[in-house]
Design a protein around this motif. Structure first.
Motif, mmCIF file in Angstrom:
data_model
loop_
_atom_site.group_PDB
_atom_site.id
_atom_site.type_symbol
_atom_site.label_atom_id
_atom_site.label_comp_id
_atom_site.label_asym_id
_atom_site.label_seq_id
_atom_site.Cartn_x
_atom_site.Cartn_y
_atom_site.Cartn_z
ATOM 1 N N THR A 183 9.017 7.253 -8.139
ATOM 2 C CA THR A 183 9.170 6.924 -9.515
ATOM 3 C C THR A 183 8.482 5.732 -10.277
ATOM 4 O OG1 THR A 183 11.855 7.196 -8.703
ATOM 5 C CG2 THR A 183 11.108 6.042 -10.507
ATOM 6 N N ALA A 184 7.728 5.339 -9.500
ATOM 7 C CA ALA A 184 6.733 4.414 -9.930
ATOM 8 C C ALA A 184 6.084 4.990 -9.586
ATOM 9 C CB ALA A 184 7.190 3.601 -10.014
ATOM 10 N N THR A 185 4.390 4.345 -10.770
ATOM 11 C CA THR A 185 3.313 4.880 -9.988
ATOM 12 C C THR A 185 2.847 3.914 -8.115
ATOM 13 O OG1 THR A 185 2.129 4.503 -12.135
ATOM 14 C CG2 THR A 185 0.440 3.972 -10.556
ATOM 15 N N CYS B 90 -0.769 9.187 3.363
ATOM 16 C CA CYS B 90 -0.271 8.966 2.011
ATOM 17 C C CYS B 90 0.259 10.798 1.481
ATOM 18 C CB CYS B 90 -0.189 7.543 1.290
ATOM 19 S SG CYS B 90 -0.600 6.546 1.448
ATOM 20 N N VAL B 91 1.441 10.093 0.824
ATOM 21 C CA VAL B 91 2.128 11.360 -0.717
ATOM 22 C C VAL B 91 2.537 9.948 -1.508
ATOM 23 C CG1 VAL B 91 3.538 13.202 -2.171
ATOM 24 C CG2 VAL B 91 2.768 13.234 0.523
ATOM 25 N N GLU B 92 1.269 9.942 -2.401
ATOM 26 C CA GLU B 92 1.121 9.387 -3.730
ATOM 27 C C GLU B 92 1.910 9.063 -4.808
ATOM 28 O OE1 GLU B 92 -0.985 5.380 -2.455
ATOM 29 O OE2 GLU B 92 -1.536 5.696 -4.332
ATOM 30 N N ALA B 93 2.605 8.167 -5.911
ATOM 31 C CA ALA B 93 2.271 8.652 -6.987
ATOM 32 C C ALA B 93 1.006 7.948 -7.942
ATOM 33 C CB ALA B 93 3.776 8.373 -7.516
ATOM 34 N N SER B 94 0.732 9.459 -8.670
ATOM 35 C CA SER B 94 -0.867 8.744 -9.063
ATOM 36 C C SER B 94 -0.681 7.938 -10.438
ATOM 37 C CB SER B 94 -1.840 9.874 -9.067
ATOM 38 O OG SER B 94 -1.672 10.626 -10.329
ATOM 39 N N GLY C 55 0.460 10.230 -12.643
ATOM 40 C CA GLY C 55 2.078 10.769 -12.697
ATOM 41 C C GLY C 55 2.248 11.884 -11.715
ATOM 42 N N SER C 56 1.107 12.367 -11.136
ATOM 43 C CA SER C 56 1.455 13.035 -10.034
ATOM 44 C C SER C 56 1.344 12.777 -8.695
ATOM 45 C CB SER C 56 -0.070 14.415 -9.998
ATOM 46 O OG SER C 56 -1.477 13.633 -10.152
ATOM 47 N N ALA C 57 1.847 13.470 -7.903
ATOM 48 C CA ALA C 57 2.097 13.160 -6.199
ATOM 49 C C ALA C 57 0.543 13.582 -5.971
ATOM 50 C CB ALA C 57 3.274 14.646 -5.722
ATOM 51 N N THR C 58 0.002 12.741 -5.122
ATOM 52 C CA THR C 58 -1.120 13.126 -4.595
ATOM 53 C C THR C 58 -1.256 12.524 -2.821
ATOM 54 O OG1 THR C 58 -1.734 12.791 -6.785
ATOM 55 C CG2 THR C 58 -3.700 12.744 -5.222
ATOM 56 N N VAL C 59 -1.813 12.980 -2.313
ATOM 57 C CA VAL C 59 -2.497 12.878 -0.983
ATOM 58 C C VAL C 59 -3.169 11.720 -0.915
ATOM 59 C CG1 VAL C 59 -3.475 13.690 1.306
ATOM 60 C CG2 VAL C 59 -1.625 15.468 -0.116
ATOM 61 N N VAL C 60 -3.268 10.687 -0.303
ATOM 62 C CA VAL C 60 -4.353 9.785 -0.584
ATOM 63 C C VAL C 60 -4.432 9.726 0.654
ATOM 64 C CG1 VAL C 60 -4.363 6.969 -1.649
ATOM 65 C CG2 VAL C 60 -3.059 8.815 -3.445
ATOM 66 N N SER C 61 -5.272 8.606 1.247
ATOM 67 C CA SER C 61 -5.625 8.244 2.502
ATOM 68 C C SER C 61 -6.779 6.404 2.193
ATOM 69 C CB SER C 61 -6.711 8.735 3.075
ATOM 70 O OG SER C 61 -7.799 9.426 2.817
ATOM 71 N N VAL C 62 -6.138 6.089 3.667
ATOM 72 C CA VAL C 62 -6.821 4.374 2.938
ATOM 73 C C VAL C 62 -7.275 4.227 4.463
ATOM 74 C CG1 VAL C 62 -6.458 2.167 2.466
ATOM 75 C CG2 VAL C 62 -5.317 3.659 1.745
ATOM 76 N N VAL C 63 -8.653 3.617 4.692
ATOM 77 C CA VAL C 63 -8.853 2.966 6.495
ATOM 78 C C VAL C 63 -9.334 1.804 5.450
ATOM 79 C CG1 VAL C 63 -10.565 3.339 8.264
ATOM 80 C CG2 VAL C 63 -9.612 5.198 6.241
ATOM 81 N N ASN C 64 -8.953 0.488 6.422
ATOM 82 C CA ASN C 64 -9.403 -0.219 6.202
ATOM 83 C C ASN C 64 -9.728 -1.481 7.235
ATOM 84 O OD1 ASN C 64 -7.676 -3.045 4.370
ATOM 85 N ND2 ASN C 64 -8.205 -4.171 6.162
ATOM 86 N N ARG C 65 -10.918 -1.573 7.183
ATOM 87 C CA ARG C 65 -12.031 -2.789 8.210
ATOM 88 C C ARG C 65 -11.936 -3.921 7.556
ATOM 89 N NH1 ARG C 65 -14.353 3.024 7.952
ATOM 90 N NH2 ARG C 65 -13.565 4.087 9.820
ATOM 91 N N GLY C 66 -11.593 -5.151 7.295
ATOM 92 C CA GLY C 66 -11.508 -5.736 6.918
ATOM 93 C C GLY C 66 -10.615 -5.545 5.071
ATOM 94 N N VAL C 67 -11.696 -4.785 4.756
ATOM 95 C CA VAL C 67 -11.443 -4.926 3.595
ATOM 96 C C VAL C 67 -10.510 -2.820 3.175
ATOM 97 C CG1 VAL C 67 -12.035 -6.424 1.871
ATOM 98 C CG2 VAL C 67 -13.463 -4.200 2.218
#
Length: 201
Positions: free
Chosen positions: A76-78, A97-101, A104-116
């Motif tokens: 529903t929201a960004t 993730c499948v995330e709202a960009s 306004g589009s559903a997008t495959v997003v990945s995040v790797v966190n090592r401190g930041v």
């Protein structure tokens, strides 16, 4: 929410990193998670601001594994998102993730966190229009993320190391919105190593 949670499709008891607004376990292989508004898992690489209040249900698996799920989510929201998460601690984790960009589009997003956190957008994949499956795996000391759309192949999204043992599980987030509900369906676990991380087999 301190009590362990059992999913028939997952081989060990699981725990909440952060409590959801609500959740249900349905049948053998379905989990429904509702996240409140203002929930996220992200550490800004510019200034180190940490957001770590997204509800996530995780469990510790030994050795190699693959965990996958078909995701259904109200985008529903960004930045509303459904995600698989690998969690070693507050400073060491990764999510697919499948995330709202913002567009306004559903997008495959990945995040790797090592401190930041880093933040990598891959391609559009709308769970309202197609079957989108997320998969997280461990192969030796490395981890891997794949995505599959409908009957297509598993597409490699990330191949990386965390340098610590990570619990794996399911996350919902709604950083800018009033909340969202995620359905993880057809949850599947395997102890087999992925033969080829680059072609997904």
């Amino acid at each position: 929410m301190a009590d362990p949670v059992s999913l028939s499709a997952f081989p060990v008891a699981m725990r909440w990193l952060n409590a959801p607004e609500a959740y249900t376990v349905e049948g053998y292989d379905k989990l429904v998670v509702s996240a409140a508004g203002g929930t996220d898992l992200f550490t800004d690489p510019a200034d180190g601001t940490r957001h770590d209040n997204a509800p996530a249900l995780v469990g510790a698996l030994n050795g190699d594994f693959c965990v996958s799920a078909l995701v259904r989510v109200d985008l529903t929201a960004t930045f509303d998102a459904a995600a698989l998460v690998l969690h070693s601690g507050p400073d060491t984790w990764a999510k697919l993730c499948v995330e709202a960009s913002p567009q306004g589009s559903a997008t495959v997003v990945s995040v790797v966190n090592r401190g930041v956190s880093d933040d990598c957008n891959s391609f559009r994949a709308d769970p309202a229009a197609a079957d989108v499956r997320l998969r997280a795996g461990r192969t030796g000391s490395a981890y891997v993320f794949h995505v599959r759309v409908d009957d297509g192949p598993w597409e490699l999204i990330r191949y990386f190391a965390l340098h610590d043992e990570a619990e794996v599980g399911f996350l919902a987030q709604s950083p800018t919105g009033a909340g969202t509900t995620v359905r993880f369906e057809e949850i599947a676990y395997s102890a087999e190593r992925i033969a080829d991380v680059r072609d997904g087999s």
